[in-house]
Scaffold this motif. Structure first.
Motif, short mmCIF file in Angstrom:
data_model
loop_
_atom_site.label_atom_id
_atom_site.label_comp_id
_atom_site.label_asym_id
_atom_site.label_seq_id
_atom_site.Cartn_x
_atom_site.Cartn_y
_atom_site.Cartn_z
N GLN A 1 1.02 -1.35 -0.21
CA GLN A 1 -0.22 0.01 -0.38
C GLN A 1 1.02 1.28 -0.42
OE1 GLN A 1 -3.64 -0.70 -0.14
NE2 GLN A 1 -2.75 -2.17 -0.16
N LYS A 2 0.09 2.51 -0.72
CA LYS A 2 1.07 3.95 -0.26
C LYS A 2 1.27 4.15 1.18
CE LYS A 2 -0.60 5.22 -5.18
NZ LYS A 2 -1.18 6.53 -5.40
N MET A 3 1.97 4.06 1.79
CA MET A 3 2.35 5.07 2.54
C MET A 3 1.30 6.51 2.70
SD MET A 3 6.15 5.83 4.63
CE MET A 3 5.95 3.89 5.03
N THR B 1 24.43 6.94 0.39
CA THR B 1 24.21 7.05 2.67
C THR B 1 23.40 5.46 2.75
OG1 THR B 1 23.46 7.83 5.02
CG2 THR B 1 21.63 8.12 3.03
N ASP B 2 22.96 4.84 3.50
CA ASP B 2 22.43 3.56 3.59
C ASP B 2 21.38 4.13 5.41
OD1 ASP B 2 23.70 2.52 6.40
OD2 ASP B 2 25.57 3.64 4.87
N TYR B 3 20.61 2.75 4.89
CA TYR B 3 19.72 2.60 6.35
C TYR B 3 19.47 1.00 5.92
CZ TYR B 3 15.37 1.95 3.00
OH TYR B 3 14.90 2.02 2.52
N GLN B 4 19.38 0.85 7.76
CA GLN B 4 18.77 -0.79 7.20
C GLN B 4 17.01 -0.63 7.88
OE1 GLN B 4 22.02 -2.47 7.89
NE2 GLN B 4 20.96 -4.65 7.75
N ASN B 5 16.70 -1.48 7.23
CA ASN B 5 15.79 -2.14 7.27
C ASN B 5 14.75 -3.81 6.90
OD1 ASN B 5 13.06 -1.78 8.08
ND2 ASN B 5 12.43 -2.29 5.89
N TYR B 6 15.98 -4.52 7.75
CA TYR B 6 16.25 -6.03 8.13
C TYR B 6 16.88 -6.12 6.59
CZ TYR B 6 11.79 -6.56 9.48
OH TYR B 6 10.40 -6.34 10.93
N SER B 7 17.35 -5.44 6.00
CA SER B 7 18.49 -5.26 4.90
C SER B 7 19.05 -4.66 4.72
CB SER B 7 17.51 -6.01 3.43
OG SER B 7 19.21 -5.84 2.28
N ASN C 1 9.38 7.47 4.38
CA ASN C 1 9.29 7.39 5.12
C ASN C 1 11.00 7.06 5.35
OD1 ASN C 1 8.97 4.40 6.04
ND2 ASN C 1 8.47 5.20 8.06
N LEU C 2 11.88 6.13 5.81
CA LEU C 2 13.36 5.68 6.17
C LEU C 2 14.44 6.16 5.43
CD1 LEU C 2 13.21 1.91 6.93
CD2 LEU C 2 12.34 3.81 8.89
N VAL C 3 14.29 6.47 4.08
CA VAL C 3 15.05 7.74 3.31
C VAL C 3 14.73 8.89 3.61
CG1 VAL C 3 14.91 8.27 0.61
CG2 VAL C 3 14.70 6.45 0.58
N ASP D 1 14.00 9.91 6.50
CA ASP D 1 15.58 10.26 8.22
C ASP D 1 16.95 9.45 7.77
OD1 ASP D 1 13.01 10.07 8.96
OD2 ASP D 1 12.83 7.98 10.43
N ALA D 2 16.95 9.43 6.94
CA ALA D 2 18.73 9.40 6.56
C ALA D 2 18.97 10.22 5.80
CB ALA D 2 18.50 7.69 5.19
N LEU D 3 18.29 11.09 5.30
CA LEU D 3 18.22 12.35 4.67
C LEU D 3 18.68 13.21 5.76
CD1 LEU D 3 16.66 12.88 1.15
CD2 LEU D 3 18.63 11.91 1.36
N ASN D 4 17.70 13.43 7.13
CA ASN D 4 17.69 14.17 7.61
C ASN D 4 19.07 14.04 8.39
OD1 ASN D 4 15.16 15.83 7.20
ND2 ASN D 4 13.94 14.73 8.33
N LYS D 5 19.44 12.43 8.79
CA LYS D 5 20.90 12.22 9.01
C LYS D 5 22.13 13.03 8.71
CE LYS D 5 19.26 8.45 11.91
NZ LYS D 5 19.12 6.94 11.66
#
Length: 194
Positions: free
Chosen positions: A20-22, A118-124, A175-177, A179-183
């Motif tokens: 679904q769309k977020m 940059t990167d983020y972690q979400n199970y992978s 949303n995690l993307v 968050d990563a940009l804000n970091k």
């Protein structure tokens, strides 16, 4: 009756797999959404401003120090297990090295343009590539992220297609993307105040 139960089970499984769309990403301040060539909603740009009164370091210096545009290696691997317990990777022959390059592209007046990853972690692990245009104003710095794309580091037995536009689907983690940009902005801001 068995056919009905079987069809109901298949329908349930298929509808459960559809992402679904977020909804929250559409209300997030600074997010600009557009459609790609196939009509799918994607993150086009993200902008944010941070107040700044005293700068101890230059904006271009902090961007060069804090952002990274190193090459990344993306692979597809066969694995056993799941996200809930340990698994073992069995390397395959398919790997993509996405070239990095210079971080700073342009410094002109109060503007700095840079490319970074940059990167983020979400199970992978996921990598995000972007172009940043940072503009220093009298009381703040405006950060504009464009050309935002992401890629999963390991895609299991599925071919890794590399960096793609970030869809607004929940499974794409927009949303995690953000968050990563804000970091990334937080790192630059902390450098400016040092």
């Amino acid at each position: 009756m068995r056919k009905f139960i079987g069809l109901a089970l298949v329908f349930t499984v298929l509808t459960g797999c559809v992402s679904q769309k977020m909804a929250s990403i559409y209300q997030m301040e600074g997010v600009e959404i557009t459609q790609n060539s196939s009509g799918t909603d994607i993150l086009n740009k993200y902008s944010t401003s941070r107040a700044i009164t005293t700068l101890h370091s230059s904006l271009s210096l902090c961007i060069a120090q804090e952002l990274d545009n190193s090459p990344v290696v993306l692979t597809s691997e066969n694995y056993f297990g799941s996200r809930w317990w340990s698994y073992y990777n069995m390397p395959s022959q398919q790997a993509i090295t996405v070239s990095g390059g210079e971080t700073i592209k342009l410094v002109e007046g109060n503007n700095v343009v840079a490319n970074a990853v940059t990167d983020y972690q979400n199970y992978s692990k996921y990598f995000i590539s972007y172009t940043l245009t940072a503009t220093r104003n009298q009381n703040d710095i405006r950060y504009l992220f464009s050309n935002i794309k992401q890629a999963q580091q390991y895609t299991g037995s599925v071919v890794n297609d590399g960096f793609e536009n970030v869809k607004t689907l929940q499974s794409a983690h927009p949303n995690l993307v953000i968050d990563a940009l804000n970091k990334e902005v937080d790192k630059i801001q902390a450098c400016l105040l040092r």
